[in-house]
Every structure is written in structure tokens, then in C-alpha cells.
Write a protein that holds these residues in place. Structure first.
Motif, PDB file in Angstrom:
ATOM      1  N   HIS A  53       4.934  -7.737 -33.736  1.00 14.62           N
ATOM      2  CA  HIS A  53       5.365  -8.739 -32.763  1.00 14.62           C
ATOM      3  C   HIS A  53       4.741  -8.533 -31.381  1.00 14.62           C
ATOM      4  N   HIS A  54       4.381  -7.291 -31.074  1.00 15.77           N
ATOM      5  CA  HIS A  54       3.768  -6.975 -29.777  1.00 15.77           C
ATOM      6  C   HIS A  54       2.575  -6.052 -30.023  1.00 15.77           C
ATOM      7  N   PRO A  55       1.466  -6.604 -30.513  1.00 12.96           N
ATOM      8  CA  PRO A  55       0.314  -5.773 -30.887  1.00 12.96           C
ATOM      9  C   PRO A  55      -0.281  -4.974 -29.738  1.00 12.96           C
ATOM     10  N   GLY A  56      -0.055  -5.391 -28.514  1.00 14.78           N
ATOM     11  CA  GLY A  56      -0.613  -4.671 -27.379  1.00 14.78           C
ATOM     12  C   GLY A  56       0.307  -3.605 -26.817  1.00 14.78           C
ATOM     13  N   CYS A  57       1.467  -3.472 -27.400  1.00 14.94           N
ATOM     14  CA  CYS A  57       2.459  -2.523 -26.885  1.00 14.94           C
ATOM     15  C   CYS A  57       2.016  -1.077 -27.148  1.00 14.94           C
ATOM     16  N   GLN A  58       2.168  -0.238 -26.132  1.00 15.08           N
ATOM     17  CA  GLN A  58       1.889   1.190 -26.306  1.00 15.08           C
ATOM     18  C   GLN A  58       3.146   1.871 -26.834  1.00 15.08           C
ATOM     19  N   ILE A  59       3.013   2.557 -27.957  1.00 12.62           N
ATOM     20  CA  ILE A  59       4.171   3.182 -28.602  1.00 12.62           C
ATOM     21  C   ILE A  59       3.980   4.695 -28.656  1.00 12.62           C
ATOM     22  N   VAL A  60       4.976   5.410 -28.182  1.00 14.53           N
ATOM     23  CA  VAL A  60       5.026   6.866 -28.331  1.00 14.53           C
ATOM     24  C   VAL A  60       6.105   7.164 -29.373  1.00 14.53           C
ATOM     25  N   SER A  61       5.697   7.771 -30.461  1.00 15.12           N
ATOM     26  CA  SER A  61       6.618   8.003 -31.575  1.00 15.12           C
ATOM     27  C   SER A  61       6.983   9.477 -31.661  1.00 15.12           C
ATOM     28  N   ILE A  62       8.288   9.763 -31.595  1.00 13.42           N
ATOM     29  CA  ILE A  62       8.774  11.147 -31.618  1.00 13.42           C
ATOM     30  C   ILE A  62       9.949  11.252 -32.601  1.00 13.42           C
ATOM     31  N   PRO A  63       9.686  11.409 -33.882  1.00 11.75           N
ATOM     32  CA  PRO A  63      10.806  11.659 -34.812  1.00 11.75           C
ATOM     33  C   PRO A  63      11.536  12.921 -34.366  1.00 11.75           C
ATOM     34  N   ILE A  64      12.865  12.827 -34.248  1.00  6.15           N
ATOM     35  CA  ILE A  64      13.626  13.890 -33.593  1.00  6.15           C
ATOM     36  C   ILE A  64      14.634  14.517 -34.551  1.00  6.15           C
ATOM     37  N   SER A  65      15.095  15.684 -34.187  1.00  3.76           N
ATOM     38  CA  SER A  65      16.190  16.348 -34.897  1.00  3.76           C
ATOM     39  C   SER A  65      17.002  17.135 -33.889  1.00  3.76           C
ATOM     40  N   ASP A  66      18.317  17.148 -34.076  1.00  2.00           N
ATOM     41  CA  ASP A  66      19.185  17.910 -33.184  1.00  2.00           C
ATOM     42  C   ASP A  66      19.555  19.269 -33.770  1.00  2.00           C
ATOM     43  N   GLY A  67      18.882  19.641 -34.853  1.00  2.00           N
ATOM     44  CA  GLY A  67      19.185  20.906 -35.529  1.00  2.00           C
ATOM     45  C   GLY A  67      19.483  20.702 -36.999  1.00  2.00           C
ATOM     46  N   GLY A  68      19.692  19.451 -37.395  1.00  2.00           N
ATOM     47  CA  GLY A  68      19.983  19.136 -38.786  1.00  2.00           C
ATOM     48  C   GLY A  68      18.730  18.787 -39.560  1.00  2.00           C
ATOM     49  N   GLU A  69      18.852  17.825 -40.463  1.00  2.00           N
ATOM     50  CA  GLU A  69      17.724  17.430 -41.296  1.00  2.00           C
ATOM     51  C   GLU A  69      16.520  17.036 -40.439  1.00  2.00           C
ATOM     52  N   GLY A  70      15.352  17.486 -40.857  1.00  2.00           N
ATOM     53  CA  GLY A  70      14.132  17.162 -40.138  1.00  2.00           C
ATOM     54  C   GLY A  70      13.785  18.124 -39.017  1.00  2.00           C
ATOM     55  N   PHE A  71      14.593  19.155 -38.816  1.00  6.09           N
ATOM     56  CA  PHE A  71      14.384  20.109 -37.711  1.00  6.09           C
ATOM     57  C   PHE A  71      13.021  20.781 -37.811  1.00  6.09           C
ATOM     58  N   LEU A  72      12.673  21.245 -39.004  1.00  5.51           N
ATOM     59  CA  LEU A  72      11.401  21.939 -39.174  1.00  5.51           C
ATOM     60  C   LEU A  72      10.221  21.007 -38.897  1.00  5.51           C
TER      61      LEU A  72
END
Length: 370
Positions: free
Chosen positions: A31-50
């Protein structure tokens, strides 16, 4: 929107934080092809932490077969950084996703986490970061301690292999088999909640039923945990009423009691290591998400920590959640808007199995209104 920061947590049992971030990025770019995206998958200590920390720090993923929460061997892994720091995600060894559907936290063990710690030390680690979240356990950390050489004895002097149902039988703890290398390690525990070990807001009362404990077992698990807490207080002058002691069924308690250990709120530590405030300073909007927004969110979960940073930086924060069980008046300060992605007339299991579809639909609806 010129610059968007995507910082979602996982949708437990449905989508990893990486998958959520990828879906969000795809829809926004459509929808916004010119948008700058910073992607940071996060974890607070649970799943995905590693995975979260290995995207921040260059390191090696070390596979290891360990004892899972229900006693059988499972495939797990930990991270090893060049500076001799090891990253351990409890959920990869003793997590709910590693257990069968009939899990009973009173029987589940954190032994596999101790095996990961032991192997990391053999590989030269002298500092170990442990993400405490997503556990299937309620053993006060005795399982992992046993894997590290601690021995637990009954009043009669019999060796006990403790779990949540036998904690009250422990009358003494032997430390003579602890390695010298272990004593030199510094641990940092990344907790995903601030709950204490015992009491109505403690590990057993709040989390045991969520992990599959029979309804009749919660009081027994609480009584056993209190007996265990008294033992540590009376014999080792160690108090278990600190914030975060109840994380992962008390998995970090013995590490803090006997070793060089720091306890930190997971989301704050991760955001600090990400230099999130710097990233945030140039953002127009931040988008996050997790499986459920409820009272537990306010106890140190990812969205709560992110919202606090966004509030201080005056950047709007939008959340897309699987289920919304919190009144808007109780939203964390800084959370601008919340979208529940799963329709209420859809059975939760169906919604979880099609979370990617409902997330895309909710995102498209939100973007169309901008």
C-alpha cells in the motif's frame, strides 16, 4: 507514513515474531511502496529470544539434544557469541511448545536448560544470558540446578529428583558437585514478568493453570513452592519475594541464590541492546503485536515496555493482537490504538491456525483508514 518501525513479539502457538514482522512489512509495502520500514522481531525473554538476540549480535547457533519438559530427549539450541557470552532461551528446552497437549507443570522439568548451560560453559562461556519465558514448568529451577550438579535430599537423607509436586520434600541441598567453572560464570536473567515466586500473584496461582495444571493442583503447587521458599530463607538467608522470581515457574531462583546472577526485565534489556531509543527518534509510527493483550501485559511484557519508550518519544504505537482482554482505560501509557485481529465469532483455535490471514486483513483495514 515515511518511516515505520515494526517491532512485534510472537503470537504464541501461531506465528513467530519473524513471521509477524514479514507479514506486516509485506502489507505495508503493498500500500505504501515508498515507505521506509525498520523491522525488529522482538522477544521479552520468551519464545524467539535466541533468534532476537542473534539478529543483534553476530554469533553461532549451537544445536544440542536435551531433556525436554516431560523427560524425553528433544532438539534444542543456544547461541554463542565471540566474546564468550552464551544466549539461552528457556522455551527451547523447557517450553510449552516442547511439551505435549496434556502438560502438567507440576511434573515438568527445567533439566534441559541446565544441560544447555553446562554445554555453553564447556564451549568457554563465562557470561550467560537466559530468557525466562514460555515455560511448561513450575519446579523452582530445581531441574536445571540438578543438571548443573546440585543434589536435593529429603528429611530421611534420600536423594530426590524434584518437580513442582515434590518441592516440599526437599530438606537440604548439596553443592559439592558444582564445578569451579560454573562458579565463575555471570548470569543475566531476562524475565518476561515481574511476578514474585509465591502468593496470589506468584508463579503457581497465576501461571500453573495456563500451563495445563489440573484445577485441583494449584493450591498444592503453591504450598510446595512456599515450603521451598522457606527452605531457601531459613538455610541460605535467601528471600524469593523479588520482582521476576515467579518467571518460568521460578526457574531462575536457584541461579540467583547460589551464583553470580543479575535479574533484569527482559524487554527493557533487549530494547537497550537494540539502541531502540535511537531507532525510535526518526520513526513516524511504531507497529507491534502479540498473541494476547491482557493484565499480564502490564507485568513486564513486550508491548508494555515498547509503549513506555514510545510515550517518552511521542511516537504513536499501534498494536495488532490475537485477543484483546483489557479495557482501553488500562492500556499501557503510550499505546495509541489496539486492533484485535481475530473476530469474536471465530473459535480461538481456528483463529490461531489462520493468524496470518487475520493479521493481513486487520492491517489492510487499518491502512485503508489512514
Amino acid at each position: 507514513m515515511k518511516k515505520v518501525v515494526l517491532i512485534p513479539d510472537s503470537y504464541k502457538g501461531s506465528l513467530s515474531s519473524q513471521s509477524v514482522a514479514a507479514i506486516m512489512s509485506e502489507v505495508i509495502h503493498q500500500h505504501h511502496p515508498g515507505c521506509q520500514i525498520v523491522s525488529i522481531p522482538i522477544s521479552d525473554g520468551g519464545e524467539g529470544f535466541l533468534d532476537c538476540l542473534l539478529q543483534i549480535f553476530p554469533g553461532q547457533r549451537i544445536p544440542l539434544t536435551v531433556k525436554g519438559p516431560q523427560g524425553y530427549r528433544i532438539n534444542s539450541a543456544y547461541g554463542l557469541l565471540p566474546n564468550r557470552v552464551a544466549i539461552i532461551e528457556l522455551a527451547l528446552a523447557s517450553g510449552l511448545l516442547q511439551a505435549s497437549v496434556d502438560n502438567d507443570p507440576g511434573l515438568a522439568t527445567t533439566f534441559g536448560v541446565g544441560e544447555l548451560i553446562h554445554d555453553a560453559i564447556l564451549h568457554g562461556a563465562n557470561e550467560i544470558w537466559i530468557g525466562l519465558g514460555g515455560s511448561a514448568t513450575n519446579d523452582g529451577g530445581c531441574g536445571l540446578a540438578e543438571a548443573l550438579g546440585m543434589e536435593f535430599f529429603s528429611k530421611e537423607g534420600l536423594l530426590i529428583h524434584p518437580n513442582g509436586y515434590t518441592l516440599s520434600q526437599i530438606q537440604s541441598i548439596a553443592l559439592n558437585k558444582i564445578s569451579d567453572a560454573l562458579l565463575k560464570v555471570h548470569f543475566t536473567l531476562f524475565t518476561d514478568v515481574t511476578n514474585p515466586l509465591c502468593g496470589l500473584s506468584g508463579a503457581s496461582h497465576v501461571f500453573a493453570a495456563q500451563k495445563g495444571a489440573p484445577s485441583t493442583a494449584t493450591i498444592l503447587l503453591e504450598e510446595n513452592m512456599q515450603a521451598f521458599s522457606r527452605l531457601l530463607s531459613q538455610q541460605y538467608q535467601f528471600l524469593t519475594d523479588y520482582a521476576g522470581a515467579g518467571a518460568a515457574g521460578g526457574a531462575g531462583v536457584l541461579l540467583r541464590c547460589f551464583f553470580n546472577t543479575t535479574v533484569a526485565l527482559g524487554i527493557e534489556e533487549v530494547l537497550n541492546r537494540l539502541n531502540f531509543d535511537t531507532i525510535l527518534s526518526q520513526a513516524d509510527v511504531v507497529i507491534t503485536g502479540e498473541g494476547r493483550l491482557d493484565q499480564q501485559t502490564l507485568k513486564g511484557k513486550a508491548i508494555s515496555g515498547i509503549a513506555s519508550r514510545c510515550y517518552k518519544s511521542n511516537v504513536p504505537l499501534i498494536a495488532f493482537v490475537g485477543r484483546l482482554d483489557l479495557e482501553s482505560s488500562n492500556f499501557p501509557l503510550g499505546l495509541t490504538n489496539v486492533h484485535e485481529i481475530t473476530p469474536r465469532d471465530i473459535e480461538l483455535k481456528i483463529g490461531m491456525s489462520h493468524a496470518d490471514y487475520y493479521l493481513k486483513k486487520a492491517l489492510e483495514s487499518w491502512i485503508s483508514q489512514q
